[in-house]
Structures are given as structure tokens and as C-alpha cells.
Enzyme design. Structure first.
Site, PDB file in Angstrom:
ATOM      1  N   PHE A 230       0.790  -1.276  -0.058  1.00  0.00           N
ATOM      2  CA  PHE A 230      -0.021   0.045   0.300  1.00  0.00           C
ATOM      3  C   PHE A 230       0.680   1.538   0.057  1.00  0.00           C
ATOM      4  O   PHE A 230       0.431   2.324  -0.164  1.00  0.00           O
ATOM      5  CB  PHE A 230      -1.216   0.095   1.235  1.00  0.00           C
ATOM      6  CG  PHE A 230      -0.726   0.501   2.453  1.00  0.00           C
ATOM      7  CD1 PHE A 230      -0.500   1.538   2.031  1.00  0.00           C
ATOM      8  CD2 PHE A 230      -0.195  -0.796   3.377  1.00  0.00           C
ATOM      9  CE1 PHE A 230       0.549   2.166   4.226  1.00  0.00           C
ATOM     10  CE2 PHE A 230       1.216  -0.079   4.711  1.00  0.00           C
ATOM     11  CZ  PHE A 230       1.048   1.413   5.425  1.00  0.00           C
TER      12      PHE A 230
ATOM     13  N   GLU B 272      -4.837  -4.067  -2.083  1.00  0.00           N
ATOM     14  CA  GLU B 272      -6.634  -2.705  -2.089  1.00  0.00           C
ATOM     15  C   GLU B 272      -6.969  -2.700  -1.662  1.00  0.00           C
ATOM     16  O   GLU B 272      -7.670  -1.989  -1.261  1.00  0.00           O
ATOM     17  CB  GLU B 272      -7.143  -4.817  -1.934  1.00  0.00           C
ATOM     18  CG  GLU B 272      -7.291  -4.355  -0.558  1.00  0.00           C
ATOM     19  CD  GLU B 272      -6.140  -5.505  -0.524  1.00  0.00           C
ATOM     20  OE1 GLU B 272      -4.658  -5.482  -0.671  1.00  0.00           O
ATOM     21  OE2 GLU B 272      -5.776  -6.794   0.461  1.00  0.00           O
TER      22      GLU B 272
ATOM     23  N   CYS C 210       9.061   1.586   3.667  1.00  0.00           N
ATOM     24  CA  CYS C 210      10.270   1.220   3.830  1.00  0.00           C
ATOM     25  C   CYS C 210      11.586   1.452   4.008  1.00  0.00           C
ATOM     26  O   CYS C 210      12.904   0.719   4.942  1.00  0.00           O
ATOM     27  CB  CYS C 210      10.460  -0.502   2.823  1.00  0.00           C
ATOM     28  SG  CYS C 210      11.316  -0.104   0.612  1.00  0.00           S
TER      29      CYS C 210
END
Ligand code: NAD
Length: 495
Positions: free
Chosen positions: A148, A175, A280
Site C-alpha cells: 500500500f 487493495e 520501507c
């Protein structure tokens, strides 16, 4: 309410029975529904990619890269639209969303050089009258499964290279942020990409599992949390596929006593709280070496308190977290840090955001006196929580990083070249910054961590990305004449 559909064979493909809500994290409002693919939907996407593959593979490199150039021009002209979509579904502030698109665009620009990148080599007279040459060929349909936190950039780490190299693609976006991928699909169509080369399959585990096990999918590029990356790697390799699965992270920043503490504090803020820590490559652990900790923590705290948290469309510094569930998880870690005895210097749980409605906000949070046994250190929180650990020496700092199971990014802040050189040489991490807090490599280098941050041995983009999306072939040629006759069952040797 709008339903965000799949994009298969150059057109929208309607949702079936299963859907999920898409939310604007800054307001808490549900803005759309997204299709969740069935196995049949996944099969249709793979079939489209498979059917488009032979013609795309055989399309000249000149034509393929012309389409990439056209995509790059369209993206560059309209990147503001894509950034606004990212902010509305992810929450990151608009400037940061634009930055994400620009970093993705750099991979498109890199992939425009595919004619050079795919060149093989040629050896004349390897043996008498025998020539050898090598080529790199495309694989077929490839799957890209993305997280995401970078709805545009992470898919763009892979698909420009895959497509330019002659593969066809099925993207399964998160999603939570489904619109960016179909927006890019429309852009590809406008750029002239043939139908079926770029497909978007919306969905959850059903879609992922279908792609991982489908016999016509030849390779899988995954980015997400470590447990899912490991699962994807194991499942897809067991089904005979090439896999690169990039996982989670816990990134450390070392500050040595000789560093400029104001610059180090600025860097800690940018890397710790940019994108609300949902990167990240975010710094979540700061190792303060020697007696600088009091002064450094004070400087970081002062800056953290001045940050404006709120709706990403309002010029704030930091946006919301992606969902209410994630907001609660991050707040839960702050509770746990306090209970474990860390010093809570700045508490983001009670932030008053600049936003309408009921968004998912946690403000910048700073802990001091954190130790490696606390969950705020050991777990990837993926939120705006920065932990300061006090260590006595450079060696202690380096040992702490190398003992951590993750190895995505790290940085050292110092003016001592010798210490920096030893650090970049000995640290067991894939991407290293020297006075650079978020050392994300340029597109012509490769992006990827070590240890639990990457499963498989190939990172994203750069020449290693080209290798991932192509396979080598070596051709040995002799144009025969009568002198080459005769029987010889021995192993071929050069002469
Ligand atoms: P996630 O692992 O929850 O989801 C990633 C993808 O996997 C999504 O498309 C999701 O739909 C799918 N997925 C989720 N659960 C699944 C399951 N049980 N089976 C099959 N598929 C499943 O990750 P996220 O929360 O979307 O993203 C955040 C994570 O991604 C963080 O851990 C972050 O560090 C990591 N990340 C890593 C990098 C990197 O380069 N190493 C880059 C960006 C994000």
C-alpha cells in the site's frame, strides 16, 4: 458509489461478488469499493497476458521503446493527477506523492535504454570457424504484487523494465490503494501499448495465490511485509517461478560524536516521519554513540513538536496512517514502549490534526532510552515512531545493526571518513547512506535489502532487474564445409 475494477486486455473488467471498501485516510470516509478478484478473474488476466505475449515479444525494440518514451511523456505531463490519487487513498502529503511518482518515472527513463541493456555479446573464432553469441530473451507473463505504501513507485520499480524487455504484466496492487494502477493502465493505452501487455488484477489473497500458482505466470515480483514475502517466495518457487520478494525493514541510523548534530537531527526527522513512517526505508532506530544523546534528543524533539500533521492536501508536513486498524496498531506500540520503560519524549497519540472528519492520525512520536528487547525496537511498526538507543561505541552500534534480522537500509552520520568507510564495508545491510538518511538507489542501480528484507537473490531495477526479467541464451555456430565431416564421439573441445 464508484467501484474500482480490474483492467484486462486493454479495458475495464467488472467486479464480481466480492468487493472491499477504499477509504480516504485523512477523513476516514469510504470513497469507493474495489473489486476483489476470483480465481476466474485471475485466469482471465493471465490469459490476456499470455495471448498478448508472442506479438509483444516480437515487436522491435525500437517500437517497444517508442511506446515507453510516449508513456514517460504522458506521465511527466500528468503526474499531478496521479499524485492526487495517491494522497486521496494513501494519505501521504501531496509533495511526497509527487516525489514518489518522480522516482518511479526514473525507472521508466532507465527502461527506455533497453536496446542497450539487452545487448548480448559475440565471439568470433571461439574455436576454428566456430562463433559464439549470447542473447537475452523475455520470459512471458509476469506478476507484480505491490504494497500500500507506494501505489505508483513500487509497481514502477518493475513494470517498465519487464515491458521494455518484451514481457507482459499482471499487476496486483494493494487493495487499500487500487486506483493508481488502473490510472497507469489508461496511460499505457494512450501511449500505444497493445492490449493485454499491461493488466491490473484487483484483489486480496485469492488473487495473489492464483498468480503464484498459475502455470502461465513465469516470474513474480513481490513487495510487502516479511511474512508475506516469505510465503510468496516459498509458494511461487515451489511452482517453478523466478521470484524476487522484497520484505519489511527496521532501518538504523548511527550518529557518531563528531557529527553535526543539527544536520543529524534534521535527517532523523525527515527519515523518521516522512510519509508518517510508512516507508520501507524510514529510519525507526537511531543509535546515538557516546555522550551526544541528551543534546541530539533535545534537537529532534524540538523539531518533531514543530511538525504539522493533517490532511495531505493542506500543505501539512505529515499525513495520516493508512487505516484505522493500522493507527490503532501504531498507538498500541507507543503504549507498549511506555510500559516497557522507554522514555516517551514526544507523544503523537494525542495529536490535533489539521483535517476534517475522522482521519487516522498519529503525530510524530519520539522515544529515548530504548533497548533491543522492547517491541518498539524489535518489530517493524511502520508508523511515525522514532526510537533512540544509547550506545557506548561505534562497535556497539555496528553490532546492534548486524544482529537485527532485517537488512534493508541504514545510514551513518559522521565527519570521520575512516569510520564511514569501515561502516559501509562491514554493515550487513543492502543499501547504505553516508550522511544520507534515506539512501534509495537511482534507477540504474538496484534496490533491495539483505536478510529478512529480500527473499530471492535479485533486487529491483538496474541491470539486475533486467536480468530478472530476461533469460540468457548462448548460441554456438559453425557454417559447415566438407572439411568438417567425420565421426567423433568425444566431448567437444576447442581447437
Ligand atoms: P502486505 O504484506 O500486507 O501486503 C503486500 C501485498 O500482499 C498486497 O498486495 C496484499 O494484498 C498482499 N497480501 C496481503 N496479505 C496476503 C496474504 N495473506 N497472502 C497473499 N497476499 C497477501 O504489506 P503492506 O502492508 O501493503 O505494505 C507494508 C509492508 O511492505 C511493510 O512491511 C514494508 O516494509 C514493506 N515494504 C517493503 C519494501 C521493500 O522494498 N523492501 C518497499 C515497500 C514496502
Amino acid at each position: 458509489m464508484k467501484t474500482i475494477e480490474h483492467w484486462i486486455n486493454g479495458t475495464y473488467s467488472p467486479a464480481g461478488e466480492r468487493t472491499a471498501s477504499v477509504t480516504n485516510p485523512a477523513t476516514g470516509k469510504v470513497t469507493a469499493q474495489v473489486a476483489l478478484a476470483s480465481v476466474q478473474d485471475a485466469n482471465a488476466a493471465v490469459a490476456a497476458a499470455k495471448a498478448a505475449f508472442p506479438a509483444w515479444r516480437d515487436t522491435s525494440l525500437t517500437r517497444r521503446t517508442q511506446i515507453l518514451f510516449a508513456f514517460r511523456e504522458l506521465l511527466n505531463a500528468r503526474k499531478g493527477e496521479l499524485a492526487a490519487i495517491i494522497t486521496s487513498e494513501h494519505g501521504k502529503v501531496l509533495d511526497d506523492a509527487l516525489g514518489e511518482v518522480t522516482r518511479g518515472q526514473e525507472v521508466v527513463e532507465f527502461a527506455c535504454g533497453m536496446p542497450h541493456l539487452m545487448k548480448g555479446s559475440y565471439t568470433e573464432n571461439a574455436s576454428t570457424t566456430v562463433d559464439i553469441h549470447s542473447v537475452r530473451q523475455s520470459l512471458g507473463p509476469v506478476a507484480i504484487i505491490s504494497p500500500f505504501n507506494f501505489p505508483a513507485m513500487v509497481p514502477m520499480w518493475f513494470f517498465p523494465v519487464a515491458i521494455a524487455a518484451g514481457n507482459t504484466v499482471i499487476i496486483k496492487p494493494s487493495e487499500k490503494v487500487p486506483t493508481a494502477a488502473v490510472w497507469m493502465a489508461e496511460l499505457w493505452k494512450e501511449a500505444g501499448l497493445p492490449d493485454g501487455v499491461f493488466n491490473v488484477l484487483q484483489g486480496d489473497k485469492v488473487a495473489v495465490d492464483s498468480l503464484l500458482t498459475h502455470p502461465d505466470v513465469k516470474a513474480v515480483s513481490f513487495v510487502g511485509s516479511t511474512p508475506i514475502a516469505k510465503y510468496v517466495y516459498q509458494t511461487a518457487t515451489a511452482h517453478g517461478k523466478r521470484v524476487q520478494a522484497l520484505g519489511g525493514a527496521k532501518n538504523h541510523m548511527i550518529v557518531l560524536p563528531d557529527a553535526d548534530l543539527d544536520l543529524a537531527a534534521d535527517a532523523a526527522i525527515n527519515a523518521g516521519f516522512g510519509s508518517a513512517g510508512e516507508r520501507c526505508m524510514a529510519i525507526s532506530a537511531l543509535l546515538a554513540v557516546g555522550d551526544i544523546a541528551d543534546e541530539l534528543v533535545a534537537k529532534i524533539a524540538q523539531r518533531a513538536k514543530a511538525l504539522r500533521t493533517g490532511d495531505g492536501l493542506r500543505g501539512c508536513d505529515m499525513g495520516p496512517l493508512v487505516t484505522s486498524v493500522h493507527r490503532d496498531k501504531v498507538s498500541g506500540y507507543v503504549d507498549a514502549g511506555e510500559e516497557a520503560g522507554a522514555t516517551l519524549v514526544v507523544d503523537g497519540r494525542a495529536v490535533a490534526p489539521d483535517a476534517e472528519g475522522d482521519g487516522f492520525f498519529v503525530g510524530p512520536t519520539l522515544f529515548d532510552n530504548v533497548t533491543t528487547d522492547m517491541s518498539i525496537y524489535s518489530d517493524e511498526i511502520f508508523g511515525p515512531v522514532l526510537s533512540v538507543l544509547r550506545v557506548d561505541s561505534f562497535d556497539d552500534a555496528l553490532a546492534t545493526i548486524n544482529a537485527n534480522p532485517y537488512g534493508n537500509g541504514t545510514a551513518i552520520f559522521t565527519n570521520d571518513g575512516g569510520a564511514a568507510r569501515r561502516f559501509q564495508n562491514e554493515v550487513e545491510v543492502g543499501m547504505v547512506g553516508v550522511n544520507v538518511p534515506v539512501p534509495v538507489p537511482m534507477a540504474y542501480y538496484s534496490f533491495g535489502g539483505w536478510k529478512n528484507s529480500l527473499f530471492g537473490d535479485t533486487p529491483a531495477h538496474g541491470t539486475e532487474g533486467v536480468s530478472f526479467f530476461t533469460r540468457g541464451k548462448v548460441v554456438t555456430t559453425r557454417w559447415v564445409d566438407p572439411s568438417h565431416g567425420g565421426i567423433n564421439l568425444g566431448f567437444p573441445q576447442n581447437a
